[in-house]
Design a protein around this motif. Structure first.
Motif, PDB file in Angstrom:
ATOM      1  N   LYS A   1      64.130  96.887  -7.474  1.00 20.85           N
ATOM      2  CA  LYS A   1      64.464  97.915  -6.224  1.00 20.85           C
ATOM      3  C   LYS A   1      64.746  99.477  -6.517  1.00 20.85           C
ATOM      4  CE  LYS A   1      65.216  94.288  -2.805  1.00 20.85           C
ATOM      5  NZ  LYS A   1      66.055  93.853  -1.977  1.00 20.85           N
ATOM      6  N   GLY A   2      64.274 100.295  -6.666  1.00 16.60           N
ATOM      7  CA  GLY A   2      64.809 101.656  -7.077  1.00 16.60           C
ATOM      8  C   GLY A   2      66.089 102.253  -6.160  1.00 16.60           C
ATOM      9  N   ASP A   3      66.833 103.038  -6.804  1.00 14.82           N
ATOM     10  CA  ASP A   3      68.023 103.501  -6.094  1.00 14.82           C
ATOM     11  C   ASP A   3      67.401 104.713  -5.232  1.00 14.82           C
ATOM     12  OD1 ASP A   3      69.748 102.248  -7.579  1.00 14.82           O
ATOM     13  OD2 ASP A   3      70.141 103.567  -8.982  1.00 14.82           O
ATOM     14  N   LYS A   4      68.108 104.939  -3.969  1.00 15.69           N
ATOM     15  CA  LYS A   4      67.834 105.819  -3.032  1.00 15.69           C
ATOM     16  C   LYS A   4      68.307 107.295  -3.486  1.00 15.69           C
ATOM     17  CE  LYS A   4      69.365 107.520   1.238  1.00 15.69           C
ATOM     18  NZ  LYS A   4      70.336 107.533   2.263  1.00 15.69           N
ATOM     19  N   LEU A   5      67.224 108.065  -3.468  1.00 14.61           N
ATOM     20  CA  LEU A   5      67.503 109.278  -3.977  1.00 14.61           C
ATOM     21  C   LEU A   5      68.300 110.297  -2.915  1.00 14.61           C
ATOM     22  CD1 LEU A   5      64.023 110.221  -5.276  1.00 14.61           C
ATOM     23  CD2 LEU A   5      66.202 109.771  -6.647  1.00 14.61           C
ATOM     24  N   PRO A   6      69.220 111.108  -3.340  1.00 18.24           N
ATOM     25  CA  PRO A   6      69.949 111.805  -2.347  1.00 18.24           C
ATOM     26  C   PRO A   6      69.256 112.800  -1.814  1.00 18.24           C
ATOM     27  CG  PRO A   6      70.391 112.327  -4.702  1.00 18.24           C
ATOM     28  CD  PRO A   6      69.594 111.196  -4.740  1.00 18.24           C
ATOM     29  N   GLY A   7      69.390 112.973  -0.663  1.00 20.45           N
ATOM     30  CA  GLY A   7      68.714 113.872   0.176  1.00 20.45           C
ATOM     31  C   GLY A   7      69.355 115.223   0.475  1.00 20.45           C
ATOM     32  N   PRO A   8      69.016 116.398   0.943  1.00 27.12           N
ATOM     33  CA  PRO A   8      69.548 117.571   0.947  1.00 27.12           C
ATOM     34  C   PRO A   8      70.980 117.333   1.872  1.00 27.12           C
ATOM     35  CG  PRO A   8      67.697 117.826   1.654  1.00 27.12           C
ATOM     36  CD  PRO A   8      67.614 116.215   1.576  1.00 27.12           C
ATOM     37  N   GLU A   9      71.089 116.478   2.926  1.00 31.46           N
ATOM     38  CA  GLU A   9      72.279 116.326   3.496  1.00 31.46           C
ATOM     39  C   GLU A   9      73.366 115.568   2.660  1.00 31.46           C
ATOM     40  OE1 GLU A   9      69.747 112.904   4.115  1.00 31.46           O
ATOM     41  OE2 GLU A   9      69.433 115.130   4.643  1.00 31.46           O
ATOM     42  N   ASP A  10      73.048 114.638   1.774  1.00 33.06           N
ATOM     43  CA  ASP A  10      73.810 114.049   0.898  1.00 33.06           C
ATOM     44  C   ASP A  10      74.641 115.043   0.011  1.00 33.06           C
ATOM     45  OD1 ASP A  10      73.658 111.555   1.852  1.00 33.06           O
ATOM     46  OD2 ASP A  10      71.958 110.869   0.612  1.00 33.06           O
ATOM     47  N   LEU A  11      73.553 115.924  -0.546  1.00 34.51           N
ATOM     48  CA  LEU A  11      74.111 116.862  -1.690  1.00 34.51           C
ATOM     49  C   LEU A  11      75.170 117.864  -0.932  1.00 34.51           C
ATOM     50  CD1 LEU A  11      70.719 117.566  -3.670  1.00 34.51           C
ATOM     51  CD2 LEU A  11      72.758 116.188  -4.248  1.00 34.51           C
ATOM     52  N   ARG A  12      74.889 118.086   0.207  1.00 35.19           N
ATOM     53  CA  ARG A  12      75.620 119.150   1.076  1.00 35.19           C
ATOM     54  C   ARG A  12      77.086 118.528   1.226  1.00 35.19           C
ATOM     55  NH1 ARG A  12      70.806 120.642   4.355  1.00 35.19           N
ATOM     56  NH2 ARG A  12      70.333 122.725   3.566  1.00 35.19           N
ATOM     57  N   LYS A  13      77.064 117.305   1.739  1.00 32.85           N
ATOM     58  CA  LYS A  13      78.324 116.549   1.786  1.00 32.85           C
ATOM     59  C   LYS A  13      79.330 116.526   0.541  1.00 32.85           C
ATOM     60  CE  LYS A  13      76.701 113.395   5.559  1.00 32.85           C
ATOM     61  NZ  LYS A  13      76.443 112.043   5.820  1.00 32.85           N
ATOM     62  N   ARG A  14      78.442 116.269  -0.497  1.00 30.82           N
ATOM     63  CA  ARG A  14      79.601 116.302  -1.739  1.00 30.82           C
ATOM     64  C   ARG A  14      79.590 117.931  -2.291  1.00 30.82           C
ATOM     65  NH1 ARG A  14      76.630 111.440  -1.874  1.00 30.82           N
ATOM     66  NH2 ARG A  14      77.901 109.851  -2.151  1.00 30.82           N
ATOM     67  N   GLY A  15      78.994 118.806  -1.648  1.00 28.52           N
ATOM     68  CA  GLY A  15      79.499 120.216  -2.042  1.00 28.52           C
ATOM     69  C   GLY A  15      78.559 120.620  -3.138  1.00 28.52           C
ATOM     70  N   LEU A  16      77.558 119.880  -3.494  1.00 21.80           N
ATOM     71  CA  LEU A  16      76.593 120.333  -4.437  1.00 21.80           C
ATOM     72  C   LEU A  16      75.499 121.339  -4.022  1.00 21.80           C
ATOM     73  CD1 LEU A  16      75.793 116.941  -6.084  1.00 21.80           C
ATOM     74  CD2 LEU A  16      77.246 118.676  -6.887  1.00 21.80           C
ATOM     75  N   LEU A  17      75.288 121.427  -2.834  1.00 16.13           N
ATOM     76  CA  LEU A  17      74.360 122.226  -2.045  1.00 16.13           C
ATOM     77  C   LEU A  17      75.141 123.334  -1.008  1.00 16.13           C
ATOM     78  CD1 LEU A  17      70.902 120.837  -1.362  1.00 16.13           C
ATOM     79  CD2 LEU A  17      71.503 122.251  -3.259  1.00 16.13           C
ATOM     80  N   ARG A  18      74.899 124.339  -0.766  1.00 17.02           N
ATOM     81  CA  ARG A  18      75.511 125.087   0.255  1.00 17.02           C
ATOM     82  C   ARG A  18      74.970 124.890   1.429  1.00 17.02           C
ATOM     83  NH1 ARG A  18      77.054 130.596  -3.040  1.00 17.02           N
ATOM     84  NH2 ARG A  18      78.116 129.369  -4.569  1.00 17.02           N
TER      85      ARG A  18
END
Length: 102
Positions: free
Chosen positions: A85-102
């Motif tokens: 099973k492959g890992d779940k790729l992070p979506g835009p909302e996950d990246l925003r929560k971690r501060g990688l996207l604005r």
């Protein structure tokens, strides 16, 4: 390497070994029927063929049981574990929560 071809070759090999051992024993039986007091050497040939055919039959049984054991181990190895099973790729909302996207 073609595994299916190796498998069928091995099965044919075992089958022909069984047939050959039965043929040797049948020849020994024929010698036994031809033997008499005058032709006593046919008794020796018959006993030799019976021993050889039986020994070849037992060796073939050993090969057959090794083949069955090998196939069962391979099947157990094949069914062991789960599918990858492959890992779940992070979506835009996950990246925003971690501060990688604005």
């Amino acid at each position: 390497m073609n595994n299916q071809q190796d498998e069928s070759t091995s099965i044919w090999n075992i089958n022909f070994r069984f047939l050959y051992s039965v043929f040797i024993m049948a020849v020994g039986y024929g010698y036994w029927l031809m033997s008499s007091r005058e032709w006593f050497f046919f008794y020796v040939l018959a006993i030799g063929c019976a021993i050889a055919g039986t020994a070849y039959f037992l060796v073939t049984l050993k090969l057959l049981f090794q083949r069955i054991r090998m196939d069962s181990k391979a099947e157990a190895f094949r069914t062991k574990g789960t599918t990858a099973k492959g890992d779940k790729l992070p979506g835009p909302e996950d990246l925003r929560k971690r501060g990688l996207l604005r």
